[in-house]
Design a protein around this motif. Structure first.
Motif, PDB file in Angstrom:
ATOM      1  N   HIS A 159       6.502  48.315  60.147  1.00 18.11           N
ATOM      2  CA  HIS A 159       6.875  47.227  59.216  1.00 18.11           C
ATOM      3  C   HIS A 159       7.056  47.809  57.771  1.00 18.11           C
ATOM      4  O   HIS A 159       6.003  48.193  57.318  1.00 18.11           O
ATOM      5  N   LYS A 160       8.086  47.582  57.220  1.00 18.64           N
ATOM      6  CA  LYS A 160       8.414  48.112  55.701  1.00 18.64           C
ATOM      7  C   LYS A 160       7.975  47.363  54.752  1.00 18.64           C
ATOM      8  O   LYS A 160       8.227  47.466  53.575  1.00 18.64           O
ATOM      9  N   ASP A 161       7.607  45.856  55.110  1.00 16.36           N
ATOM     10  CA  ASP A 161       7.025  44.996  54.222  1.00 16.36           C
ATOM     11  C   ASP A 161       5.708  44.494  54.805  1.00 16.36           C
ATOM     12  O   ASP A 161       5.657  43.153  54.864  1.00 16.36           O
ATOM     13  N   TYR A 162       4.855  45.406  54.967  1.00 12.13           N
ATOM     14  CA  TYR A 162       3.762  44.961  55.623  1.00 12.13           C
ATOM     15  C   TYR A 162       2.602  44.464  54.850  1.00 12.13           C
ATOM     16  O   TYR A 162       1.449  45.045  54.339  1.00 12.13           O
ATOM     17  N   GLY A 163       2.832  43.124  54.163  1.00 11.84           N
ATOM     18  CA  GLY A 163       2.213  42.376  53.325  1.00 11.84           C
ATOM     19  C   GLY A 163       1.282  41.219  53.519  1.00 11.84           C
ATOM     20  O   GLY A 163       1.438  40.874  54.853  1.00 11.84           O
ATOM     21  N   ARG A 164       0.857  40.618  52.872  1.00  8.81           N
ATOM     22  CA  ARG A 164      -0.178  39.470  52.928  1.00  8.81           C
ATOM     23  C   ARG A 164       0.251  38.161  53.493  1.00  8.81           C
ATOM     24  O   ARG A 164      -0.333  37.534  54.056  1.00  8.81           O
ATOM     25  N   GLU A 202      -0.804  50.028  52.862  1.00 15.70           N
ATOM     26  CA  GLU A 202      -1.215  49.950  51.525  1.00 15.70           C
ATOM     27  C   GLU A 202      -0.788  48.655  50.792  1.00 15.70           C
ATOM     28  O   GLU A 202      -1.355  48.256  49.646  1.00 15.70           O
ATOM     29  N   ARG A 203       0.100  47.882  51.162  1.00 14.49           N
ATOM     30  CA  ARG A 203       0.195  46.463  50.645  1.00 14.49           C
ATOM     31  C   ARG A 203      -0.555  45.382  51.262  1.00 14.49           C
ATOM     32  O   ARG A 203      -0.269  44.264  50.532  1.00 14.49           O
ATOM     33  N   LEU A 204      -1.474  45.705  52.164  1.00 15.70           N
ATOM     34  CA  LEU A 204      -2.345  44.728  52.769  1.00 15.70           C
ATOM     35  C   LEU A 204      -3.716  44.709  51.778  1.00 15.70           C
ATOM     36  O   LEU A 204      -4.453  45.652  52.065  1.00 15.70           O
TER      37      LEU A 204
END
Length: 248
Positions: A159-164, A202-204
């Motif tokens: 997933h390229k937007d693996y965020g909160r 890294e975005r999590l």
């Protein structure tokens, strides 16, 4: 309205063909400001109730001029990619809100609008909620996220937007945690090694203990060294936040 219908393309999941009229009406419904807005930013999310069922509809931002041509005739739209990616995740056993279909609206060769329609998720929380209140299932959610991430990567997907905001969860007890992924239009495909896999997280946001739980499950599922996973996950996260993530 005539022009919208003339260049309107609808694709429906085979089990939801009876919703064609509902999907076809989506451009007009948005233009008439129907539905309940639950998110408005670059894209917009609205909840609609139709025949006793709730649906989430994502309206993608109108692309810049050159991309209106690209998405109009050369590449799948974000709505179509999201729909197909959701089907793929479900096929490999990763949960996401049930995709119903998508709608593309063209004016000649130009893409004007695109919409993704899914069932409304029953998950009441996102990963970000872990930082706003205490949950007894925090460890279970973190560990489940480590396993889910490994499952994606073992299938050569990331997933390229693996965020909160894109990991949803629910729980009936500490031992019964359910995760779902959303915002699926951008997915990487190809082999994912240790370094690339850890960088994908890294975005999590996560505390050191949460990263430890994630690393343990991720490493076990992929046959990697736990300590190396933990070190890489922490290092990549630090480049995003510049500090240790705080809670509550």
């Amino acid at each position: 309205m005539i022009n919208l219908l003339r260049f309107l393309r609808v694709e429906l999941h085979p089990e939801y063909k009876h919703l064609k009229e509902f999907l076809t009406s989506m451009p007009l419904r948005f233009h008439n400001n129907e539905g309940k807005v639950i998110y408005k930013g670059r894209n917009e999310l609205r909840v609609f109730e139709y025949q006793g069922q709730e649906y989430v509809v994502k309206s993608f931002k109108k692309p810049i001029l050159i991309n209106r041509i690209v998405y109009g005739i050369l590449r799948p739209t974000k709505a179509k990619r999201s729909y197909n990616n959701a089907l793929e995740l479900l096929h490999i056993g990763i949960y996401t809100p049930q995709p119903i279909g998508y709608v593309n609206v063209r004016n000649g060769l130009f893409l004007n609008e695109s919409y993704l329609v899914t069932l409304k998720s029953l998950c009441p929380y996102t990963w970000n909620d872990l930082f706003n209140k205490k949950f007894s299932c925090e460890e279970q959610v973190a560990r489940a996220t480590g396993r889910l991430t490994a499952q994606l990567h073992n299938h050569q997907l990331a997933h390229k937007d693996y965020g909160r905001g894109n990991i949803l969860f629910s729980f009936e007890s500490e031992n019964n945690v359910h995760l779902e992924l959303v915002d699926l239009n951008r997915m990487h495909r190809g082999p994912i090694n240790l370094v690339h896999g850890c960088k994908n997280l890294e975005r999590l946001p996560a505390t050191p203990q949460m990263h430890r739980w994630i690393a343990e499950e991720y490493a076990q599922a992929r046959g990697f060294d736990v300590e190396k996973c933990y070190e890489l996950i922490r290092a990549y996260r630090s480049t995003q936040s510049g500090k240790i993530d705080g809670k509550y």
